[in-house]
Design an enzyme around this catalytic site. Structure first.
Site, PDB file in Angstrom:
ATOM      1  N   SER A  38       0.818  -1.115  -0.044  1.00 41.35           N
ATOM      2  CA  SER A  38       0.172   0.085  -0.057  1.00 41.35           C
ATOM      3  C   SER A  38       0.838   1.321  -0.209  1.00 41.35           C
ATOM      4  O   SER A  38       2.120   1.270   0.450  1.00 41.35           O
ATOM      5  CB  SER A  38      -0.797   0.040   1.384  1.00 41.35           C
ATOM      6  OG  SER A  38      -1.584  -1.256   1.464  1.00 41.35           O
TER       7      SER A  38
HETATM    8  N1  SAH Z   1      -0.288  -5.189   4.369  1.00 43.57           N
HETATM    9  C1  SAH Z   1       0.217  -5.677   2.994  1.00 43.57           C
HETATM   10  C2  SAH Z   1      -0.509  -5.315   1.938  1.00 43.57           C
HETATM   11  C3  SAH Z   1      -0.764  -6.284   1.073  1.00 43.57           C
HETATM   12  S1  SAH Z   1      -2.099  -6.304  -0.141  1.00 43.57           S
HETATM   13  C4  SAH Z   1       1.598  -4.897   2.857  1.00 43.57           C
HETATM   14  O1  SAH Z   1       2.235  -4.274   3.674  1.00 43.57           O
HETATM   15  O2  SAH Z   1       2.446  -5.221   1.831  1.00 43.57           O
HETATM   16  C5  SAH Z   1      -3.421  -7.285   0.477  1.00 43.57           C
HETATM   17  C6  SAH Z   1      -3.065  -8.712   0.503  1.00 43.57           C
HETATM   18  O3  SAH Z   1      -3.908  -9.401   1.124  1.00 43.57           O
HETATM   19  C7  SAH Z   1      -2.259  -9.536  -0.242  1.00 43.57           C
HETATM   20  O4  SAH Z   1      -1.080  -9.851  -0.223  1.00 43.57           O
HETATM   21  C8  SAH Z   1      -3.413 -10.532  -0.786  1.00 43.57           C
HETATM   22  O5  SAH Z   1      -2.691 -11.833  -1.232  1.00 43.57           O
HETATM   23  C9  SAH Z   1      -3.807 -10.851   0.813  1.00 43.57           C
HETATM   24  N2  SAH Z   1      -5.231 -11.395   0.756  1.00 43.57           N
HETATM   25  C10 SAH Z   1      -6.289 -11.330   0.071  1.00 43.57           C
HETATM   26  N3  SAH Z   1      -7.274 -12.074   0.584  1.00 43.57           N
HETATM   27  C11 SAH Z   1      -6.950 -12.682   1.632  1.00 43.57           C
HETATM   28  C12 SAH Z   1      -7.371 -13.436   2.766  1.00 43.57           C
HETATM   29  N4  SAH Z   1      -8.889 -13.981   2.538  1.00 43.57           N
HETATM   30  N5  SAH Z   1      -6.703 -13.689   4.041  1.00 43.57           N
HETATM   31  C13 SAH Z   1      -5.162 -13.443   3.954  1.00 43.57           C
HETATM   32  N6  SAH Z   1      -4.764 -12.449   3.017  1.00 43.57           N
HETATM   33  C14 SAH Z   1      -5.382 -12.123   1.984  1.00 43.57           C
END
Ligand code: SAH
Length: 242
Positions: A90
């Site tokens: 993000s």
């Molecule tokens: N917090 C992260 C942002 C990642 S984007 C950072 O600091 O980089 C959101 C993430 O949520 C992705 O990696 C995606 O694979 C994950 N995601 C999507 N659905 C999910 C679920 N049901 N449970 C856990 N993770 C999930």
């Protein structure tokens, strides 16, 4: 033993070589310190975030260690960046905003859904006692876990799985942060939020969602929409959106 010049060179040479190469590795890893301080000044403080612990965490965590090598020079830019599996790390301000509204205390236990690159978890781990983070994609989860141990975080606990269900074995959590967007607030997460706890979560369909702040008081949950955002969707284990 006669300590002539040659002996000194033989004995001290290897030590000096190791010392200087170690030193230069350390310096090379943080050539980005200037950019990081600029990011904090102009993207975070200038937009009104004043919480000292949040600012300190952003000054400390090396965002360039969490991005893909091809984006290393954009690591401190004011935007999200692609990571593996078509996901994103993000925008720094959004990470700061979501961390700030949780009003974290050092003793807090936090749950994050969506480990992704691991950057948000590392920021949280600078501020609180323990961070539990769940990632759906194995590749991302394993990569982030390896990075946490390389960077010396021993208060981040990782799990591969569907974060919609939360992590009941470690509940309740003082704070919950969701970094992927479902169309509704998952009931298990509401249940796993501690009394007096806060949750921040993007809710809605693509392309834009409302960032919703929930607060549990005397067993009741209050919800407020606080910002319009754009997150990747929350997926179930079959890849369908929630
Ligand atoms: N917090 C992260 C942002 C990642 S984007 C950072 O600091 O980089 C959101 C993430 O949520 C992705 O990696 C995606 O694979 C994950 N995601 C999507 N659905 C999910 C679920 N049901 N449970 C856990 N993770 C999930």
């Amino acid at each position: 033993m006669n300590w002539n010049c040659k002996t000194y060179c033989f004995v001290l040479g290897p030590f000096l070589a190791i010392f200087f190469s170690f030193n230069s590795v350390l310096r090379a890893q943080d050539n980005y310190s200037g950019q990081r301080q600029q990011m904090v000044r102009w993207q975070i403080e200038a937009r009104g975030i004043t919480n000292k612990k949040v600012i300190q965490a952003f000054r400390h965590v090396e965002r360039h260690r969490f991005v893909l090598p091809e984006f290393i020079n954009e690591a401190y830019d004011d935007c999200p960046l692609p990571i593996d599996e078509g996901q994103t790390i993000s925008q720094p301000y959004i990470v700061a905003y979501m961390t700030d509204v949780l009003e974290l205390k050092p003793t807090d236990k936090v749950l994050e859904i969506g480990t992704g690159s691991g950057y948000q978890a590392a920021i949280l781990a600078q501020i609180c006692d323990s961070v539990y983070t769940i990632e759906l994609f194995e590749t991302l989860g394993h990569k982030a876990k390896a990075l946490f141990s390389e960077l010396g975080y021993n208060n981040i606990y990782c799990k591969i799985g569907d974060g919609y269900k939360g992590w009941p074995e470690h509940a309740p959590f003082d704070a919950i942060i969701v970094t992927c967007s479902p169309t509704h607030v998952p009931q298990p997460l509401k249940e796993q939020l501690a009394e007096g706890g806060r949750m921040i979560i993007p809710v809605g369909k693509s392309p834009f969602q409302n960032l919703v702040l929930l607060e549990k008081k005397k067993g009741k949950i209050r919800e407020d929409k606080v910002l319009l955002v754009r997150f990747v969707p929350m997926l179930d284990e079959e890849g369908k959106t929630y």
